[in-house]
Design a protein around this motif. Structure first.
Motif, PDB file in Angstrom:
ATOM      1  N   LEU A  51       0.841  -1.203   0.000  1.00  0.00           N
ATOM      2  CA  LEU A  51       0.000   0.000   0.000  1.00  0.00           C
ATOM      3  C   LEU A  51       0.873   1.248   0.000  1.00  0.00           C
ATOM      4  O   LEU A  51       0.590   2.224  -0.697  1.00  0.00           O
ATOM      5  CB  LEU A  51      -0.934   0.008   1.215  1.00  0.00           C
ATOM      6  N   GLN A  52       1.936   1.216   0.757  1.00  0.00           N
ATOM      7  CA  GLN A  52       2.849   2.347   0.838  1.00  0.00           C
ATOM      8  C   GLN A  52       3.458   2.642  -0.541  1.00  0.00           C
ATOM      9  O   GLN A  52       3.565   3.805  -0.937  1.00  0.00           O
ATOM     10  CB  GLN A  52       3.945   2.032   1.853  1.00  0.00           C
ATOM     11  N   ALA A  53       3.814   1.615  -1.279  1.00  0.00           N
ATOM     12  CA  ALA A  53       4.376   1.804  -2.620  1.00  0.00           C
ATOM     13  C   ALA A  53       3.327   2.405  -3.554  1.00  0.00           C
ATOM     14  O   ALA A  53       3.645   3.285  -4.369  1.00  0.00           O
ATOM     15  CB  ALA A  53       4.890   0.476  -3.163  1.00  0.00           C
ATOM     16  N   ARG A  54       2.079   1.950  -3.455  1.00  0.00           N
ATOM     17  CA  ARG A  54       1.014   2.509  -4.294  1.00  0.00           C
ATOM     18  C   ARG A  54       0.726   3.961  -3.928  1.00  0.00           C
ATOM     19  O   ARG A  54       0.448   4.787  -4.811  1.00  0.00           O
ATOM     20  CB  ARG A  54      -0.254   1.669  -4.176  1.00  0.00           C
ATOM     21  N   LEU A  55       0.793   4.300  -2.650  1.00  0.00           N
ATOM     22  CA  LEU A  55       0.582   5.684  -2.237  1.00  0.00           C
ATOM     23  C   LEU A  55       1.699   6.581  -2.757  1.00  0.00           C
ATOM     24  O   LEU A  55       1.452   7.739  -3.114  1.00  0.00           O
ATOM     25  CB  LEU A  55       0.479   5.774  -0.715  1.00  0.00           C
ATOM     26  N   CYS A  56       2.911   6.072  -2.802  1.00  0.00           N
ATOM     27  CA  CYS A  56       4.017   6.841  -3.384  1.00  0.00           C
ATOM     28  C   CYS A  56       3.774   7.090  -4.869  1.00  0.00           C
ATOM     29  O   CYS A  56       4.026   8.188  -5.376  1.00  0.00           O
ATOM     30  CB  CYS A  56       5.340   6.121  -3.185  1.00  0.00           C
ATOM     31  N   LEU A  57       3.275   6.086  -5.557  1.00  0.00           N
ATOM     32  CA  LEU A  57       2.960   6.244  -6.970  1.00  0.00           C
ATOM     33  C   LEU A  57       1.857   7.283  -7.157  1.00  0.00           C
ATOM     34  O   LEU A  57       1.923   8.117  -8.071  1.00  0.00           O
ATOM     35  CB  LEU A  57       2.555   4.895  -7.562  1.00  0.00           C
ATOM     36  N   ALA A  58       0.863   7.264  -6.281  1.00  0.00           N
ATOM     37  CA  ALA A  58      -0.195   8.280  -6.338  1.00  0.00           C
ATOM     38  C   ALA A  58       0.380   9.672  -6.082  1.00  0.00           C
ATOM     39  O   ALA A  58      -0.035  10.654  -6.717  1.00  0.00           O
ATOM     40  CB  ALA A  58      -1.284   7.959  -5.321  1.00  0.00           C
ATOM     41  N   GLY A  59       1.345   9.761  -5.178  1.00  0.00           N
ATOM     42  CA  GLY A  59       2.007  11.039  -4.915  1.00  0.00           C
ATOM     43  C   GLY A  59       2.741  11.559  -6.142  1.00  0.00           C
ATOM     44  O   GLY A  59       2.728  12.760  -6.423  1.00  0.00           O
ATOM     45  N   LEU A  60       3.370  10.665  -6.879  1.00  0.00           N
ATOM     46  CA  LEU A  60       4.040  11.073  -8.113  1.00  0.00           C
ATOM     47  C   LEU A  60       3.027  11.603  -9.128  1.00  0.00           C
ATOM     48  O   LEU A  60       3.279  12.598  -9.807  1.00  0.00           O
ATOM     49  CB  LEU A  60       4.825   9.904  -8.706  1.00  0.00           C
ATOM     50  N   PHE A  61       1.874  10.958  -9.215  1.00  0.00           N
ATOM     51  CA  PHE A  61       0.835  11.441 -10.119  1.00  0.00           C
ATOM     52  C   PHE A  61       0.327  12.814  -9.700  1.00  0.00           C
ATOM     53  O   PHE A  61       0.040  13.657 -10.547  1.00  0.00           O
ATOM     54  CB  PHE A  61      -0.325  10.449 -10.206  1.00  0.00           C
ATOM     55  N   VAL A  62       0.230  13.059  -8.402  1.00  0.00           N
ATOM     56  CA  VAL A  62      -0.202  14.368  -7.916  1.00  0.00           C
ATOM     57  C   VAL A  62       0.804  15.445  -8.305  1.00  0.00           C
ATOM     58  O   VAL A  62       0.422  16.535  -8.743  1.00  0.00           O
ATOM     59  CB  VAL A  62      -0.428  14.340  -6.381  1.00  0.00           C
ATOM     60  N   VAL A  63       2.087  15.157  -8.171  1.00  0.00           N
ATOM     61  CA  VAL A  63       3.113  16.135  -8.552  1.00  0.00           C
ATOM     62  C   VAL A  63       3.014  16.456 -10.039  1.00  0.00           C
ATOM     63  O   VAL A  63       3.039  17.623 -10.442  1.00  0.00           O
ATOM     64  CB  VAL A  63       4.537  15.617  -8.215  1.00  0.00           C
ATOM     65  N   PHE A  64       2.854  15.441 -10.871  1.00  0.00           N
ATOM     66  CA  PHE A  64       2.792  15.687 -12.301  1.00  0.00           C
ATOM     67  C   PHE A  64       1.481  16.363 -12.698  1.00  0.00           C
ATOM     68  O   PHE A  64       1.461  17.184 -13.612  1.00  0.00           O
ATOM     69  CB  PHE A  64       3.047  14.405 -13.084  1.00  0.00           C
ATOM     70  N   ALA A  65       0.390  16.077 -11.995  1.00  0.00           N
ATOM     71  CA  ALA A  65      -0.866  16.797 -12.240  1.00  0.00           C
ATOM     72  C   ALA A  65      -0.702  18.262 -11.872  1.00  0.00           C
ATOM     73  O   ALA A  65      -1.221  19.156 -12.568  1.00  0.00           O
ATOM     74  CB  ALA A  65      -1.999  16.160 -11.443  1.00  0.00           C
ATOM     75  N   TRP A  66       0.017  18.537 -10.802  1.00  0.00           N
ATOM     76  CA  TRP A  66       0.273  19.921 -10.401  1.00  0.00           C
ATOM     77  C   TRP A  66       1.069  20.637 -11.487  1.00  0.00           C
ATOM     78  O   TRP A  66       0.768  21.774 -11.839  1.00  0.00           O
ATOM     79  CB  TRP A  66       1.017  19.945  -9.071  1.00  0.00           C
ATOM     80  N   TYR A  67       2.094  19.970 -12.011  1.00  0.00           N
ATOM     81  CA  TYR A  67       2.890  20.581 -13.076  1.00  0.00           C
ATOM     82  C   TYR A  67       2.059  20.856 -14.314  1.00  0.00           C
ATOM     83  O   TYR A  67       2.214  21.890 -14.965  1.00  0.00           O
ATOM     84  CB  TYR A  67       4.093  19.713 -13.443  1.00  0.00           C
ATOM     85  N   ILE A  68       1.168  19.967 -14.667  1.00  0.00           N
ATOM     86  CA  ILE A  68       0.299  20.189 -15.823  1.00  0.00           C
ATOM     87  C   ILE A  68      -0.610  21.385 -15.564  1.00  0.00           C
ATOM     88  O   ILE A  68      -0.802  22.238 -16.436  1.00  0.00           O
ATOM     89  CB  ILE A  68      -0.506  18.916 -16.144  1.00  0.00           C
ATOM     90  N   GLY A  69      -1.160  21.472 -14.354  1.00  0.00           N
ATOM     91  CA  GLY A  69      -2.009  22.609 -14.000  1.00  0.00           C
ATOM     92  C   GLY A  69      -1.255  23.924 -14.031  1.00  0.00           C
ATOM     93  O   GLY A  69      -1.758  24.934 -14.525  1.00  0.00           O
ATOM     94  N   VAL A  70      -0.040  23.944 -13.533  1.00  0.00           N
ATOM     95  CA  VAL A  70       0.769  25.168 -13.544  1.00  0.00           C
ATOM     96  C   VAL A  70       1.144  25.536 -14.973  1.00  0.00           C
ATOM     97  O   VAL A  70       1.111  26.713 -15.348  1.00  0.00           O
ATOM     98  CB  VAL A  70       2.029  24.995 -12.671  1.00  0.00           C
ATOM     99  N   ALA A  71       1.476  24.563 -15.791  1.00  0.00           N
ATOM    100  CA  ALA A  71       1.856  24.851 -17.177  1.00  0.00           C
ATOM    101  C   ALA A  71       0.681  25.433 -17.957  1.00  0.00           C
ATOM    102  O   ALA A  71       0.859  26.340 -18.766  1.00  0.00           O
ATOM    103  CB  ALA A  71       2.368  23.577 -17.847  1.00  0.00           C
ATOM    104  N   VAL A  72      -0.526  24.948 -17.688  1.00  0.00           N
ATOM    105  CA  VAL A  72      -1.703  25.457 -18.384  1.00  0.00           C
ATOM    106  C   VAL A  72      -2.045  26.866 -17.906  1.00  0.00           C
ATOM    107  O   VAL A  72      -2.359  27.751 -18.698  1.00  0.00           O
ATOM    108  CB  VAL A  72      -2.904  24.507 -18.174  1.00  0.00           C
ATOM    109  N   LEU A  73      -1.978  27.106 -16.607  1.00  0.00           N
ATOM    110  CA  LEU A  73      -2.384  28.390 -16.048  1.00  0.00           C
ATOM    111  C   LEU A  73      -1.347  29.488 -16.233  1.00  0.00           C
ATOM    112  O   LEU A  73      -1.687  30.631 -16.494  1.00  0.00           O
ATOM    113  CB  LEU A  73      -2.686  28.244 -14.554  1.00  0.00           C
ATOM    114  N   GLU A  74      -0.086  29.165 -16.065  1.00  0.00           N
ATOM    115  CA  GLU A  74       0.932  30.204 -16.018  1.00  0.00           C
ATOM    116  C   GLU A  74       1.854  30.227 -17.224  1.00  0.00           C
ATOM    117  O   GLU A  74       2.702  31.095 -17.323  1.00  0.00           O
ATOM    118  CB  GLU A  74       1.756  30.042 -14.741  1.00  0.00           C
ATOM    119  N   GLN A  75       1.734  29.293 -18.124  1.00  0.00           N
ATOM    120  CA  GLN A  75       2.556  29.241 -19.331  1.00  0.00           C
ATOM    121  C   GLN A  75       4.053  29.262 -19.021  1.00  0.00           C
ATOM    122  O   GLN A  75       4.815  29.948 -19.671  1.00  0.00           O
ATOM    123  CB  GLN A  75       2.190  30.399 -20.264  1.00  0.00           C
TER     124      GLN A  75
END
Length: 112
Positions: A51-75
């Protein structure tokens, strides 16, 4: 278990996420706050390594989702926006340590 290196990596990722939230203070930073909470929760799931390994993977997805959101909003991505990439690296290293621990436990179970 604070002795494990992945616990230190996850703790640093949680602290860094909170620092990034304070430095930016925008609505997209809710994802960073969620990442901090997810990293802190993951630390206390040491008795459930898969479960801990899967939560880490989910954390990586959150970081990359944040980057996508920042790239769209702030160029673009500035210096403060580079700190979550350090989070991604720390979470990746924590996941690698967790998977190494799981492999070690499985090999010890095979010997018995």
């Amino acid at each position: 278990m604070i002795q494990r290196k992945q616990t230190v990596f996850l703790l640093l990722a949680a602290i860094l996420s909170l620092v990034c939230c304070v430095l930016r203070l925008q609505w997209i930073d809710v994802l960073l706050a969620a990442l901090a909470a997810l990293s802190a929760y993951t630390i206390f799931q040491y008795h459930r390594r898969p479960l801990q390994a899967r939560l880490c993977l989910a954390g990586l997805f959150v970081v990359f989702a944040w980057y996508i959101g920042v790239a769209v909003l702030e160029q673009g991505v500035g210096t403060v926006e580079a700190l979550p990439m350090v989070n991604a690296i720390l979470i990746f290293l924590a996941r690698k340590g967790i998977l190494d621990d799981e492999k070690l436990v499985r090999s010890a179970d095979r010997i018995r």
